[in-house]
Scaffold this active site. Structure first.
Site, short mmCIF file in Angstrom:
data_model
loop_
_atom_site.label_atom_id
_atom_site.label_comp_id
_atom_site.label_asym_id
_atom_site.label_seq_id
_atom_site.Cartn_x
_atom_site.Cartn_y
_atom_site.Cartn_z
N TYR A 1 19.54 54.47 38.27
CA TYR A 1 20.95 54.16 37.99
C TYR A 1 21.20 52.66 37.90
CZ TYR A 1 26.02 54.15 38.46
OH TYR A 1 27.36 53.96 38.25
N TRP B 1 23.93 49.35 35.87
CA TRP B 1 24.74 48.86 34.75
C TRP B 1 23.98 48.00 33.77
CZ3 TRP B 1 30.21 48.05 33.43
CH2 TRP B 1 31.02 49.08 33.91
N1 LIG Z 1 29.98 49.89 49.30
C1 LIG Z 1 30.14 50.10 48.00
N2 LIG Z 1 29.06 50.21 47.21
C2 LIG Z 1 29.22 50.43 45.89
C3 LIG Z 1 30.51 50.52 45.31
C4 LIG Z 1 31.64 50.40 46.17
O1 LIG Z 1 32.79 50.49 45.73
N3 LIG Z 1 31.41 50.16 47.49
N4 LIG Z 1 30.65 50.70 43.95
C5 LIG Z 1 29.57 51.42 43.30
C6 LIG Z 1 29.69 51.43 41.85
S1 LIG Z 1 31.18 51.99 41.21
C7 LIG Z 1 28.66 51.11 41.01
S2 LIG Z 1 28.83 51.43 39.35
C8 LIG Z 1 27.38 50.58 41.53
C9 LIG Z 1 26.77 49.50 40.63
O2 LIG Z 1 25.45 49.32 40.95
P1 LIG Z 1 24.41 48.68 39.88
O3 LIG Z 1 24.75 49.11 38.51
O4 LIG Z 1 23.04 48.98 40.37
O5 LIG Z 1 24.71 47.14 40.07
P2 LIG Z 1 24.32 45.89 39.17
O6 LIG Z 1 24.40 44.70 40.06
O7 LIG Z 1 25.14 45.87 37.93
O8 LIG Z 1 22.79 46.14 38.83
C10 LIG Z 1 22.27 45.97 37.56
C11 LIG Z 1 20.91 45.29 37.68
O9 LIG Z 1 20.31 45.28 36.39
C12 LIG Z 1 19.74 43.99 36.15
N5 LIG Z 1 19.72 43.81 34.69
C13 LIG Z 1 20.66 43.26 33.89
N6 LIG Z 1 20.29 43.32 32.60
C14 LIG Z 1 19.08 43.92 32.58
C15 LIG Z 1 18.19 44.29 31.53
O10 LIG Z 1 18.43 44.08 30.37
N7 LIG Z 1 17.04 44.93 31.91
C16 LIG Z 1 16.73 45.20 33.21
N8 LIG Z 1 15.58 45.82 33.47
N9 LIG Z 1 17.56 44.84 34.21
C17 LIG Z 1 18.72 44.24 33.90
C18 LIG Z 1 20.60 43.03 36.90
O11 LIG Z 1 19.87 41.85 37.19
C19 LIG Z 1 21.00 43.85 38.15
O12 LIG Z 1 20.11 43.64 39.20
O13 LIG Z 1 27.58 50.07 42.86
C20 LIG Z 1 28.15 51.03 43.73
N10 LIG Z 1 28.11 50.56 45.09
N1 LIG Z 2 35.23 42.22 38.37
C1 LIG Z 2 34.65 43.43 38.45
N2 LIG Z 2 35.26 44.48 37.87
C2 LIG Z 2 34.72 45.73 37.98
C3 LIG Z 2 33.49 45.95 38.64
C4 LIG Z 2 32.86 44.80 39.24
O1 LIG Z 2 31.78 44.91 39.86
N3 LIG Z 2 33.47 43.58 39.12
N4 LIG Z 2 32.95 47.21 38.67
C5 LIG Z 2 33.41 48.18 37.69
C6 LIG Z 2 33.04 49.53 38.05
S1 LIG Z 2 31.42 50.03 37.84
C7 LIG Z 2 33.92 50.45 38.48
S2 LIG Z 2 33.41 52.04 38.81
C8 LIG Z 2 35.34 50.12 38.68
C9 LIG Z 2 35.78 50.61 40.04
O2 LIG Z 2 37.13 50.69 40.14
P1 LIG Z 2 37.75 50.97 41.58
O3 LIG Z 2 36.87 51.87 42.34
O4 LIG Z 2 39.14 51.42 41.43
O5 LIG Z 2 37.69 49.48 42.17
P2 LIG Z 2 37.66 48.88 43.64
O6 LIG Z 2 37.87 47.41 43.46
O7 LIG Z 2 36.44 49.30 44.34
O8 LIG Z 2 38.91 49.51 44.35
C10 LIG Z 2 40.22 49.26 43.89
C11 LIG Z 2 41.17 49.13 45.06
O9 LIG Z 2 41.37 50.36 45.73
C12 LIG Z 2 41.94 50.05 46.98
N5 LIG Z 2 41.63 51.09 47.94
C13 LIG Z 2 40.48 51.31 48.59
N6 LIG Z 2 40.58 52.39 49.39
C14 LIG Z 2 41.83 52.86 49.23
C15 LIG Z 2 42.55 53.96 49.77
O10 LIG Z 2 42.04 54.76 50.56
N7 LIG Z 2 43.83 54.14 49.35
C16 LIG Z 2 44.42 53.31 48.46
N8 LIG Z 2 45.66 53.59 48.06
N9 LIG Z 2 43.77 52.26 47.94
C17 LIG Z 2 42.50 52.04 48.30
C18 LIG Z 2 41.33 48.74 47.41
O11 LIG Z 2 42.32 47.87 47.91
C19 LIG Z 2 40.64 48.23 46.17
O12 LIG Z 2 40.92 46.89 45.88
O13 LIG Z 2 35.55 48.72 38.62
C20 LIG Z 2 34.91 48.11 37.49
N10 LIG Z 2 35.38 46.75 37.39
MO LIG Z 3 31.06 51.98 38.89
#
Ligand SMILES: Nc1nc2c(c(=O)[nH]1)N[C@H]1C(S)=C(S)[C@@H](COP(=O)(O)OP(=O)(O)OC[C@H]3O[C@@H](n4cnc5c(=O)[nH]c(N)nc54)[C@H](O)[C@@H]3O)O[C@H]1N2
Ligand SMILES: Nc1nc2c(c(=O)[nH]1)N[C@H]1C(S)=C(S)[C@@H](COP(=O)(O)OP(=O)(O)OC[C@H]3O[C@@H](n4cnc5c(=O)[nH]c(N)nc54)[C@H](O)[C@@H]3O)O[C@H]1N2
Ligand SMILES: [Mo]
Length: 772
Positions: free
Chosen positions: A111, A113
């Protein structure tokens, strides 16, 4: 550097121009972007950063002892090898596992991005490679983003994309909406991002335009900053994890006022009567009224009643962010938000009803393009075994064990080899000590990485790959209006190679070169994707120029399909002709199918379920581990913009002044967050924009354990996934629940060690073959 002129390129966080300069790259946003993201600043010093990986590396223990279960992958020395040697080792190992044990023991779920770009899309690359060269792999399903809602929504409403992104648009909100109630807010730091690229950031300007017309925004969240200033929102601070109780009380109040839309509920929904009994407390003698909800949510009953009254006026839109379902019982707020909207009776009207996850990513609230772009074909995967993506540690630690998922029982496979490219599990997964232990289980772990992430450090074989700036690609998504020729800005760093070229070379050694490449190089594939798109879209109404003309022009504006209001509009207008694809053809307030699964943690209608893990006396604060504003996840955390927002080299934790005062903590100092799983250091910022009892530390600071082998690791840098629990949302979806954790915070007085996350691990060079 290849050329000195400005080059248009694209990323998940925006289109931009880059020009090699004296001090790294100069970048500026794409000129038509109304609200570009500062995160493009992370490209300025990324290319030649010391955190990048210079050449292929093999862990010394693996090189000496060969593939081994239970190997300690913490802090072993690496051996730098030539590409030739690395290719031999990887090909031999893939062949061994494939031929002796079969593809069912290779995990390629991988998994992550990675980077924008249609062709160098790492997931497509690795899956195509494993399908053609190892006869498949164990895959993962769903996402960390939306693990619970992806499984839930098709049971109760319809396809995920139709409930989230193909209904209500920002344009509709500007024109029609009188009130948006956003559970979890719509933080514009989040909609800065769209997988695959984004050229126009319209969310903040749209909210401001709607506001000027008189639209009232309500931010239900523990953080005030979850709606932008331009929305001029009413802030309703809520205790984390309690939104379902608030929504139930809002419905209770609508019923008490006689303002629930009975006609809508009976014509378009099933199960209202049974659900109403639950809300009124007929069966359990507990009315879910505002007084009851006040005790759970921390919002006083008068405020809840006033909110309910506000929702009865004008065109109202309910939205629920992804974050709410990234926690225990994450299905419930998603489902309950839909039911609240159903009770208001506006589902299917322009700018009204329900739009799941609006504002969490820039794909939502936009129209699709007329043209659908082709992508790199991934081939066929004959392996049946899979895991819900966030069950990675469970799978590696418990081979053979049964698990529930979406109404069926499955079994975790036995994994010998893990191949990861384009993701960072030591960023994204919860309870990192458990993941570390899980990563000891496979015999071999192979990782392609741009830089020395914690995941690369836990691999046996690390293959350095190029970053997006070093490749040609096509930038396009279904929701963004630009097709961009993402031209190469710089030559590859040190010995880095494209993922595609690495896989092509391995395919050669596995005698599947033709099947993997089909005789094409990168430009050959870009041309193929383009011409395949032309062929498939002959009747779309937009004609594409020939490839060379497009490549020369560098960009192309894509036409939008008309706004037809989507699935809910059609359903509202004629439910007999356009039933929803649910068992009843209607919105399922009660789902007999889900009830039939008999999951205690996901009953047959939305309900208030107390979490297993909530604050205690020892760990009295809720930690919100949300998305970082200064980067995408962990990507380029070493680079300039991300670094400029750290303090003392550490990630910044925000907490309320009252909570800080009670602990002798002052603004700008250092703190330690901890619980039963471990701890992490952070800098601290005090702000009244965080409700009392809550602290916020974004994800993405690279894991930097002081003692990597400790049972309860301590991260110097501020990675909250040391603290989060590896708990599934429910048996229905087994989603990630990493958004929330319970913690205690203390002042850190000792002079802390410097952060080492960006210093490459120690390595030695392998002697030349003849001189061994
Ligand atoms: N506690 C907590 N944990 C969370 C979340 C949260 O809300 N709270 N959010 C979750 C969510 S929504 C998501 S989507 C995940 C995201 O988790 P990831 O998608 O695993 O996070 P990234 O840091 O985007 O990791 C992408 C990696 O790919 C590498 N990369 C970039 N370009 C390339 C390429 O072209 N080739 C290769 N081989 N590598 C490349 C980058 O250097 C980076 O290390 O995290 C989750 N984790
Ligand atoms: N800049 C930036 N943008 C991103 C990403 C990133 O890594 N960086 N990741 C992207 C990805 S993969 C995803 S999936 C989306 C994720 O989108 P979300 O999951 O919606 O994003 P978060 O920032 O994790 O959470 C949004 C807000 O929810 C609020 N929140 C947390 N728990 C609760 C709760 O129990 N109740 C309520 N009412 N609010 C709560 C927090 O204050 C938090 O700031 O964002 C995307 N956008
Ligand atoms: Mo995500």
């Amino acid at each position: 550097m290849l050329q000195e002129k400005e080059i248009l390129h694209s990323s998940h966080w925006g289109a931009f121009y880059a020009r090699p300069g004296r001090d790294g790259l100069q970048v500026r946003p794409y000129e038509d972007d109304p609200n570009p993201s500062p995160v493009i600043g992370n490209f300025t010093d990324a290319l030649n950063h010391p955190a990048r990986i210079r050449q292929p590396m093999v862990r010394k223990g693996w090189l000496e002892r060969g593939p081994t279960r239970g190997a300690d992958r913490n802090g072993d020395t690496f051996v730098a090898v030539s590409w030739e040697r690395a290719f031999d080792l990887v090909a031999r190992e893939l062949r061994r596992v494939r031929d002796e044990f079969g593809a069912g023991q290779i995990f390629g779920g991988s998994y992550g991005w990675a980077s924008a770009g249609r062709f160098h899309h790492t997931q497509s690359q690795i899956h195509r490679f494993l399908n053609t060269c190892t006869d498949g792999y164990v895959r993962s399903v769903n996402s960390y983003s939306a693990g619970a809602s992806t499984v839930l929504l098709p049971h109760v409403a319809g396809p995920f994309d139709d409930v989230s992104r193909r209904g209500v648009t920002w344009r509709q909100i500007e024109q029609y909406t009188d009130c948006v109630i956003a559970f979890g807010g719509m933080a514009t730091k989040n909609s800065m991002v769209a997988s695959g690229g984004i050229s126009h950031h319209i969310e903040e300007p749209s909210m401001a335009a709607a506001r000027r017309r008189g639209c009232h925004f309500i931010n239900v969240s523990p953080l005030r900053t979850d709606l932008p200033e331009g929305a001029d929102a009413e802030w309703v601070p809520i205790r984390p994890g309690t939104d379902v109780a608030l929504m139930l009380a809002l419905v209770h109040e609508l019923v008490a006022m006689g303002r629930h839309d009975r006609a809508f509920l009976s014509r378009y929904c099933v199960g209202w009567d049974r659900f109403q009994d639950y809300v009124l407390g007929t069966a359990d003698r507990q009315p879910k009224d505002p007084r009851w909800a006040a005790g759970i949510t921390g919002i006083d009953a008068g405020t809840i009643r006033a909110l309910a009254a506000r929702l009865t006026q004008g065109r109202v839109l309910v939205t629920v962010s992804h974050s709410l379902q990234r926690s225990e019982h994450g299905e419930q707020p998603v489902w309950m938000g839909l039911v609240l909207a159903a009770a208001l009776g506006q589902i299917g009207l322009p700018g009204g009803g329900y739009s799941y996850a609006l504002g969490t990513i820039a794909h939502y609230g936009r129209l699709d393009n007329r043209i659908r772009f082709a992508s790199l074909p991934q081939g066929r995967n004959p392996v049946q075994a899979f895991i819900p993506v966030a069950r990675i540690s469970d799978m590696l630690l418990n081979p053979g064990q049964e698990f529930d998922y979406d109404g069926a029982v499955h079994r975790y496979p036995e994994i010998r080899l893990v191949y990861w490219a384009g993701g960072n599990p030591f960023h994204h997964h919860q309870q990192l000590a458990r993941l570390r232990d899980a990563f000891r289980r496979p015999e071999t772990i192979i990782v392609h990485e741009v830089a020395w992430t914690a995941t690369a450090r836990h691999a046996d074989i690390v293959l350095p790959c190029t970053m997006t700036l070093e490749r040609d690609d096509l930038g396009v998504t279904q929701t963004d209006s630009m097709l961009i020729a993402m031209k190469r800005v710089a030559a590859p760093y040190a010995q880095a190679r494209d993922d595609y070229d690495i896989f092509a070379e391995l395919a050669k050694r596995l005698e599947r070169h033709e099947a993997f490449t089909e005789g094409r190089d990168t430009m050959g594939w870009l041309r193929w994707i383009y011409s395949e798109t032309q062929r498939r879209n002959a009747s779309s109404g937009q004609a594409l120029p020939d490839f060379d003309t497009f490549w020369e022009q560098g960009r192309l504006e894509l036409q939008k399909a008309p706004d037809d209001g989507g699935m809910f509009r059609r359903f509202r207008e004629d439910p007999a002709a356009h039933p929803l694809p649910t068992p009843s053809g209607r919105i399922e307030i009660v789902s007999e199918r889900i009830a039939g699964f008999r999951y205690e943690d996901c009953p047959g209608h939305p309900a208030w379920l107390a979490k297993r893990e909530t604050p205690t006396e020892r760990y009295p604060l809720w930690l919100i581990a949300n998305q970082p504003a200064t980067r995408l996840h962990s990507q380029l955390d070493f680079a300039r913009y991300s670094q400029s927002n750290k303090r003392h080299g550490r990630e910044v934790c925000t907490m309320h002044p009252a909570d800080a005062a009670a602990r002798g903590i002052s603004d700008g100092g250092l703190v330690r967050l901890y619980n039963e799983r471990g701890g992490c250091q952070a800098a601290v910022r005090l702000s009244e924009d965080v409700m009392p009892g809550v602290a916020q530390l974004p994800t993405g600071a690279w894991y930097d354990p002081i003692d990597p082998s400790a049972a309860r690791p301590e991260c110097r840098h501020g990675n909250p996934n040391v603290l989060t629990g590896d708990l599934p949302t429910s048996a229905l979806s087994q989603g990630c629940s990493g958004q929330l954790a319970r913690v205690e915070i203390e002042r850190l007085d000792a002079e802390p060690e410097p952060v080492r996350a960006f210093v490459p691990p120690p390595f030695i060079s392998e002697p030349e073959p003849g001189r061994r």
